[in-house]
Design an enzyme around this catalytic site. Structure first.
Site, PDB file in Angstrom:
ATOM      1  N   LYS A 193       1.005  -1.445  -0.067  1.00 11.33           N
ATOM      2  CA  LYS A 193      -0.070   0.056  -0.086  1.00 11.33           C
ATOM      3  C   LYS A 193       0.936   1.265   0.015  1.00 11.33           C
ATOM      4  O   LYS A 193       1.137   1.573   1.079  1.00 11.33           O
ATOM      5  CB  LYS A 193      -0.835   0.201   1.059  1.00 11.33           C
ATOM      6  CG  LYS A 193      -2.108   0.814   0.895  1.00 11.33           C
ATOM      7  CD  LYS A 193      -2.828   1.887   2.152  1.00 11.33           C
ATOM      8  CE  LYS A 193      -1.735   2.921   2.503  1.00 11.33           C
ATOM      9  NZ  LYS A 193      -1.690   4.001   1.568  1.00 11.33           N
ATOM     10  N   GLU A 267       9.943   1.619  10.305  1.00 11.67           N
ATOM     11  CA  GLU A 267      11.271   2.496   9.780  1.00 11.67           C
ATOM     12  C   GLU A 267      10.581   3.968   9.996  1.00 11.67           C
ATOM     13  O   GLU A 267       9.734   4.158   9.029  1.00 11.67           O
ATOM     14  CB  GLU A 267      11.811   2.551   8.416  1.00 11.67           C
ATOM     15  CG  GLU A 267      12.382   0.911   8.456  1.00 11.67           C
ATOM     16  CD  GLU A 267      13.993   1.312   8.793  1.00 11.67           C
ATOM     17  OE1 GLU A 267      14.382   2.313   9.251  1.00 11.67           O
ATOM     18  OE2 GLU A 267      14.571  -0.081   9.176  1.00 11.67           O
ATOM     19  N   CYS A 302      13.673  10.974   6.109  1.00 11.21           N
ATOM     20  CA  CYS A 302      13.876  10.542   7.512  1.00 11.21           C
ATOM     21  C   CYS A 302      14.947  10.755   8.065  1.00 11.21           C
ATOM     22  O   CYS A 302      15.303  11.141   9.506  1.00 11.21           O
ATOM     23  CB  CYS A 302      13.352   9.168   7.571  1.00 11.21           C
ATOM     24  SG  CYS A 302      14.341   8.253   6.303  1.00 11.21           S
ATOM     25  N   GLU A 403      10.541  16.411  14.423  1.00 14.41           N
ATOM     26  CA  GLU A 403      10.824  16.266  12.940  1.00 14.41           C
ATOM     27  C   GLU A 403       9.837  17.181  12.047  1.00 14.41           C
ATOM     28  O   GLU A 403       8.817  17.369  12.745  1.00 14.41           O
ATOM     29  CB  GLU A 403      10.657  14.841  12.589  1.00 14.41           C
ATOM     30  CG  GLU A 403      10.867  14.503  10.979  1.00 14.41           C
ATOM     31  CD  GLU A 403      10.200  13.356  10.474  1.00 14.41           C
ATOM     32  OE1 GLU A 403       9.171  12.634  10.914  1.00 14.41           O
ATOM     33  OE2 GLU A 403      11.011  12.762   9.952  1.00 14.41           O
TER      34      GLU A 403
HETATM   35  P1  NAD Z   1       2.525   8.469   7.079  1.00 14.83           P
HETATM   36  O1  NAD Z   1       2.831   7.872   8.242  1.00 14.83           O
HETATM   37  O2  NAD Z   1       1.715   9.766   6.913  1.00 14.83           O
HETATM   38  O3  NAD Z   1       2.200   7.332   5.958  1.00 14.83           O
HETATM   39  C1  NAD Z   1       2.947   6.096   5.364  1.00 14.83           C
HETATM   40  C2  NAD Z   1       1.904   5.131   4.887  1.00 14.83           C
HETATM   41  O4  NAD Z   1       1.009   4.816   5.921  1.00 14.83           O
HETATM   42  C3  NAD Z   1       1.254   5.632   3.726  1.00 14.83           C
HETATM   43  O5  NAD Z   1       1.078   4.807   2.797  1.00 14.83           O
HETATM   44  C4  NAD Z   1      -0.258   5.942   4.174  1.00 14.83           C
HETATM   45  O6  NAD Z   1      -1.241   5.922   3.474  1.00 14.83           O
HETATM   46  C5  NAD Z   1      -0.455   5.071   5.439  1.00 14.83           C
HETATM   47  N1  NAD Z   1      -1.074   5.216   6.553  1.00 14.83           N
HETATM   48  C6  NAD Z   1      -1.646   6.392   7.045  1.00 14.83           C
HETATM   49  N2  NAD Z   1      -2.582   6.239   8.037  1.00 14.83           N
HETATM   50  C7  NAD Z   1      -2.563   4.970   8.231  1.00 14.83           C
HETATM   51  C8  NAD Z   1      -3.514   3.886   9.229  1.00 14.83           C
HETATM   52  N3  NAD Z   1      -4.065   4.798  10.369  1.00 14.83           N
HETATM   53  N4  NAD Z   1      -3.162   2.682   9.080  1.00 14.83           N
HETATM   54  C9  NAD Z   1      -2.322   2.074   8.220  1.00 14.83           C
HETATM   55  N5  NAD Z   1      -1.699   2.856   7.224  1.00 14.83           N
HETATM   56  C10 NAD Z   1      -1.722   4.201   7.339  1.00 14.83           C
HETATM   57  O7  NAD Z   1       4.055   9.136   6.498  1.00 14.83           O
HETATM   58  P2  NAD Z   1       4.388   9.921   5.085  1.00 14.83           P
HETATM   59  O8  NAD Z   1       3.737  11.347   5.418  1.00 14.83           O
HETATM   60  O9  NAD Z   1       4.039   9.108   3.656  1.00 14.83           O
HETATM   61  O10 NAD Z   1       5.824   9.947   5.172  1.00 14.83           O
HETATM   62  C11 NAD Z   1       6.662  10.746   5.968  1.00 14.83           C
HETATM   63  C12 NAD Z   1       7.136  10.155   7.324  1.00 14.83           C
HETATM   64  O11 NAD Z   1       7.803   9.064   6.906  1.00 14.83           O
HETATM   65  C13 NAD Z   1       8.099  11.051   8.074  1.00 14.83           C
HETATM   66  O12 NAD Z   1       7.933  10.906   9.219  1.00 14.83           O
HETATM   67  C14 NAD Z   1       9.570  10.500   7.668  1.00 14.83           C
HETATM   68  O13 NAD Z   1      10.454  10.401   8.427  1.00 14.83           O
HETATM   69  C15 NAD Z   1       9.113   8.788   7.656  1.00 14.83           C
HETATM   70  N6  NAD Z   1      10.055   7.985   6.748  1.00 14.83           N
HETATM   71  C16 NAD Z   1      10.973   7.207   7.496  1.00 14.83           C
HETATM   72  C17 NAD Z   1      12.054   6.448   6.562  1.00 14.83           C
HETATM   73  C18 NAD Z   1      12.748   5.620   7.326  1.00 14.83           C
HETATM   74  O14 NAD Z   1      13.413   4.756   6.599  1.00 14.83           O
HETATM   75  N7  NAD Z   1      13.100   5.417   8.426  1.00 14.83           N
HETATM   76  C19 NAD Z   1      12.036   6.580   5.277  1.00 14.83           C
HETATM   77  C20 NAD Z   1      11.051   7.362   4.619  1.00 14.83           C
HETATM   78  C21 NAD Z   1      10.202   8.117   5.313  1.00 14.83           C
END
Ligand code: NAD
Length: 484
Positions: A193, A267, A302, A403
């Site tokens: 997803k 992650e 991230c 962050e």
């Molecule tokens: P997000 O948490 O909003 O979304 C991530 C995924 O989760 C998306 O596919 C989203 O649709 C899904 N999602 C949202 N709500 C959900 C729920 N209730 N249940 C299940 N899935 C759900 O993150 P984002 O805005 O897309 O990305 C930014 C974040 O990701 C930042 O905090 C960044 O630091 C982190 N990130 C971490 C890494 C790493 O490797 N550590 C890499 C890239 C990004």
């Protein structure tokens, strides 16, 4: 009826001749591209112009149910495939990613707004795919020595079954490759997803997987919002959850997984520190700060070092160099000539980032050295935030602790090594870190004391697939990369 893949004219300046293929934006379930059961779709916007780029299906619980059923059915045959055949299909995926490298780089720039020169992301996807293809025929069990009774004991690593993979918008194809390919290599099937904000890269990745000969149902992709994600992680047929994204989402996922006791790898976000000691190459350190924390995907990464901790003897010099370089960054649309920094991903994030900046200013969290505003003029249509640097930041402020996920750098002073380490470790996160010094003893001593998943010394880490990655503290748990 679901739309077919189509082509748009190649963006001027992208270096592509003719046209660019865009995925249909449909769901991939059991090897078929289908519309969402509800028929819902969402316009995915180009963040540099706010114009519609594509229409993407918004899958929901019914689509997730169908995708998990398809993945469960495909799992029986896939795990029984000879290792050499599974390896060859994954090697073909890597070859196809390489073959389409330029096109995929254009697609990534188009949907994220990251400047076109940043092509490396896509070859990283090929590298991770190739690396894990190499593991398929090397996954071995163990034989235990007889212990008491004269019985032979041995272990055989078995697949989990269906893996739920959830990726953030900034990961695109690289995130998909990092999480999907190891799962497939170990004989699992996957329901992916991707983020609804940038789904085209992951969908194109799935197209290439099918083209490479991946059987129907082995990889399923359901684009959609939080309701699709919740249905996926709450389903008892899921063997393991692999999530990359933000902490708030992670907490909801862990709550859902507690009901089925499904294992989870997380992650998450970071607030990584770059520590600059007086003996460092200060110009290189300043340029890294500007390139990595501000220009690089507009600070929306991230692991980016969004806190710059500088020894007091050289603080003023580094602050001046960082401020000048940040103010001189060429900002623009991803295919414009010489552009170093693009927009942030959407209107909501643009507002959120500007809100963080306003609160930092009104609470005197630090001194604004440059930036702080949304760009207007020719860039007013897109979501452009000026590269922003705060100096003398209060280490207890939100600006220093949380962050931002935008182009905002927080500078702080330290007096000695102990204070530098304490400051670096003072946030709830522990994802990455950078140490800038010419003293090799200090470099390793400080790196060892940072509570962070991965540390770069005098350079930004480039995430090789053969190194294990893992966050500390609220940056996540579980491991990815390497044999793990
Ligand atoms: P997000 O948490 O909003 O979304 C991530 C995924 O989760 C998306 O596919 C989203 O649709 C899904 N999602 C949202 N709500 C959900 C729920 N209730 N249940 C299940 N899935 C759900 O993150 P984002 O805005 O897309 O990305 C930014 C974040 O990701 C930042 O905090 C960044 O630091 C982190 N990130 C971490 C890494 C790493 O490797 N550590 C890499 C890239 C990004």
């Amino acid at each position: 009826m679901a739309p077919s893949p189509h082509s748009i004219p190649a963006p001027p300046g992208s270096g592509l001749d003719g046209s660019l293929r865009l995925p249909s934006g449909d769901l991939l379930i059991g090897g078929e591209w289908v519309a969402a059961a509800s028929g819902a779709r969402r316009d995915q916007l180009d963040p540099s112009t706010a114009r519609t780029l594509a229409s993407v299906a918004m899958g929901g619980p019914r689509d997730i149910d169908a995708a998990i059923a398809a993945a469960s059915e495909a799992s029986v045959a896939w795990r029984a495939w000879p290792a050499s055949r599974r390896r060859d299909v994954l090697l073909e995926v890597a070859r196809l990613i390489d073959e389409h490298d330029h096109e995929l780089a254009v697609l990534r720039s188009l949907e994220t707004g990251a400047p076109m020169k940043r092509k490396r992301g896509q070859s990283l996807a090929a590298e991770w795919t190739r690396y894990y293809a190499g593991w398929v025929d090397k996954i071995e069990g163990t034989t235990a020595a007889p212990y008491g009774a004269p019985a032979l004991s041995y272990t055989v690593p078995e697949p989990y079954g269906v893996i739920a993979v959830l990726t953030p918008w900034n990961g695109g194809m690289v995130s998909a490759a990092m999480k999907v390919v190891p799962a497939l290599a170990a004989g699992n099937t996957v329901v992916l997803k991707p983020s609804e904000l940038a789904a085209l890269g992951p969908l194109r990745f799935a197209e290439l997987c099918l083209q490479a000969g991946l059987p129907p149902g082995v990889l399923n992709v359901v684009t959609g919002g939080p309701d699709a994600g919740e249905a996926l992680v709450g389903d008892p047929r899921i063997g393991k959850i692999s999530f990359t994204g933000g902490g708030a989402t992670a907490r909801r996922i862990v709550e859902a997984s507690a009901r089925t006791l499904t294992p989870v790898v997380l992650e998450l976000g970071g607030k990584s520190a770059q520590l600059v000691f007086p003996d460092a190459d200060l110009d290189v350190a300043a340029m890294t700060a500007v390139q990595a924390s501000l220009a690089n995907i507009s600070g929306q990464g991230c692991v980016l070092p969004t806190r710059l901790l500088v020894h007091h003897e050289v603080y003023d010099r580094v602050a001046a160099a960082v401020t000048t370089a940040a103010a001189a960054l060429r900002i623009g649309r991803p295919f414009d000539d010489g552009v170093a920094m693009g927009p942030v991903i959407d209107a909501a994030n643009c507002e959120r980032i500007l809100g963080v900046i306003d609160r930092a200013r009104s609470s005197d969290a630090g001194v604004l050295l440059t930036g702080g505003e949304r760009l207007g003029g020719a860039l007013a249509d897109g979501y452009f935030v000026a590269p922003t640097v705060f100096g003398e930041v209060d280490p207890h402020s939100d600006l220093a602790q949380q962050e931002v996920f935008g182009p905002v750098l927080a500078m702080m002073r330290f007096g000695d090594e102990a204070e530098a380490v304490e400051l670096a470790n003072s946030t709830p996160y522990g994802l990455g870190g950078l140490v800038y010094t010419r003293d090799i003893d200090r470099a390793h001593r400080v790196a060892h004391r940072l509570r962070s998943g991965y540390i770069g010394i005098n350079a930004f880490p480039h995430m090789p697939p053969n190194a294990t990655l893992s966050g500390a503290k609220q940056s996540g748990y579980g491991r990815e990369g390497g044999r793990e």
